[in-house]
Design a protein around this motif. Structure first.
Motif, PDB file in Angstrom:
ATOM      1  N   ASP A 273     -18.196 -47.058  57.497  1.00 29.85           N
ATOM      2  CA  ASP A 273     -19.156 -47.968  58.125  1.00 29.85           C
ATOM      3  C   ASP A 273     -18.591 -49.385  58.238  1.00 29.85           C
ATOM      4  OD1 ASP A 273     -21.060 -45.996  58.595  1.00 29.85           O
ATOM      5  OD2 ASP A 273     -22.071 -46.318  56.689  1.00 29.85           O
ATOM      6  N   GLY A 274     -17.344 -49.472  58.702  1.00 25.92           N
ATOM      7  CA  GLY A 274     -16.715 -50.762  58.958  1.00 25.92           C
ATOM      8  C   GLY A 274     -15.931 -51.362  57.805  1.00 25.92           C
ATOM      9  N   ARG A 275     -15.969 -50.770  56.617  1.00 26.37           N
ATOM     10  CA  ARG A 275     -15.257 -51.325  55.460  1.00 26.37           C
ATOM     11  C   ARG A 275     -14.054 -50.446  55.112  1.00 26.37           C
ATOM     12  NH1 ARG A 275     -16.122 -51.478  49.471  1.00 26.37           N
ATOM     13  NH2 ARG A 275     -14.939 -53.306  48.833  1.00 26.37           N
ATOM     14  N   PRO A 276     -12.813 -50.995  55.153  1.00 28.74           N
ATOM     15  CA  PRO A 276     -11.625 -50.198  54.867  1.00 28.74           C
ATOM     16  C   PRO A 276     -11.493 -49.864  53.379  1.00 28.74           C
ATOM     17  CG  PRO A 276     -11.017 -52.466  55.338  1.00 28.74           C
ATOM     18  CD  PRO A 276     -12.499 -52.362  55.543  1.00 28.74           C
ATOM     19  N   VAL A 277     -11.121 -48.601  53.121  1.00 31.04           N
ATOM     20  CA  VAL A 277     -10.917 -48.103  51.770  1.00 31.04           C
ATOM     21  C   VAL A 277      -9.588 -47.353  51.754  1.00 31.04           C
ATOM     22  CG1 VAL A 277     -11.813 -46.511  50.025  1.00 31.04           C
ATOM     23  CG2 VAL A 277     -13.404 -47.874  51.387  1.00 31.04           C
TER      24      VAL A 277
ATOM     25  N   ALA B  89     -16.095 -37.051  42.259  1.00 29.69           N
ATOM     26  CA  ALA B  89     -16.457 -38.147  43.155  1.00 29.69           C
ATOM     27  C   ALA B  89     -15.193 -38.920  43.510  1.00 29.69           C
ATOM     28  CB  ALA B  89     -17.474 -39.055  42.485  1.00 29.69           C
ATOM     29  N   GLY B  90     -14.995 -39.162  44.796  1.00 25.10           N
ATOM     30  CA  GLY B  90     -13.814 -39.866  45.281  1.00 25.10           C
ATOM     31  C   GLY B  90     -12.762 -38.949  45.868  1.00 25.10           C
TER      32      GLY B  90
ATOM     33  N   TYR C 198     -18.978 -37.955  46.989  1.00 25.66           N
ATOM     34  CA  TYR C 198     -19.438 -39.158  46.308  1.00 25.66           C
ATOM     35  C   TYR C 198     -20.116 -38.850  44.983  1.00 25.66           C
ATOM     36  CZ  TYR C 198     -23.997 -38.358  48.666  1.00 25.66           C
ATOM     37  OH  TYR C 198     -25.176 -37.842  49.135  1.00 25.66           O
ATOM     38  N   ARG C 199     -20.199 -37.588  44.639  1.00 28.71           N
ATOM     39  CA  ARG C 199     -20.632 -37.133  43.314  1.00 28.71           C
ATOM     40  C   ARG C 199     -19.757 -35.959  42.918  1.00 28.71           C
ATOM     41  NH1 ARG C 199     -26.248 -38.193  45.082  1.00 28.71           N
ATOM     42  NH2 ARG C 199     -26.867 -40.038  43.931  1.00 28.71           N
TER      43      ARG C 199
ATOM     44  N   ARG D 298     -14.495 -47.802  42.750  1.00 29.00           N
ATOM     45  CA  ARG D 298     -15.590 -48.708  43.134  1.00 29.00           C
ATOM     46  C   ARG D 298     -16.041 -48.471  44.570  1.00 29.00           C
ATOM     47  NH1 ARG D 298     -12.758 -54.169  41.475  1.00 29.00           N
ATOM     48  NH2 ARG D 298     -11.148 -52.982  42.511  1.00 29.00           N
ATOM     49  N   ASP D 299     -15.201 -47.815  45.384  1.00 30.92           N
ATOM     50  CA  ASP D 299     -15.538 -47.580  46.788  1.00 30.92           C
ATOM     51  C   ASP D 299     -16.346 -46.305  47.005  1.00 30.92           C
ATOM     52  OD1 ASP D 299     -14.156 -49.870  47.772  1.00 30.92           O
ATOM     53  OD2 ASP D 299     -12.269 -48.792  47.523  1.00 30.92           O
TER      54      ASP D 299
END
Length: 116
Positions: free
Chosen positions: A8-12, A64-65, A80-81, A99-100
């Motif tokens: 959603d627009g945020r780079p990870v 998660a991740g 995400y879980r 954290r992302d």
């Protein structure tokens, strides 16, 4: 291989492992994908072509991740879980920073690019 997942627009930042399915996925990049929530634990999207399952495990218990591939349905999965073990899951890689992970819970769209 290093990749960037823009949620959603945020780079990870993320890293793919060196497996045949992960290399197949890297060949599809860049991708922009509309996500669907599945069991309030993961975001899924159908891939336009299947990935190799050669050398892959029979299943996995994603954390998660993790970035995964659900071979029976041909879906990319962003967890995400934590999820219990299931046959057909192949882990392709992982987000670099825990954290992302929380951003995935509300994500509706991602872009995945190779980082050169």
């Amino acid at each position: 291989m290093d990749i960037r997942v823009t949620i959603d627009g945020r780079p990870v930042d993320a890293t793919l492992n060196d497996s045949p399915p992960a290399r197949d996925f890297a060949e599809l990049l860049p991708l922009t994908l509309e996500l669907e929530d599945f069991h309030q634990a993961e975001k899924v999207v159908d891939l336009s072509s299947g990935l190799s399952t050669s050398g892959g495990p029979e299943g996995a218990a994603p954390r998660a991740g993790d970035v995964g591939y659900y071979a029976p349905w041909g879906q990319l999965v962003l967890y995400y879980r934590d999820v219990p073990y299931a046959d057909g899951i192949i882990i392709l890689g992982r987000l670099a920073d825990d954290r992302d992970i929380g951003q995935l819970a509300t994500a509706s769209k991602v872009t995945v690019d190779a980082v050169r």
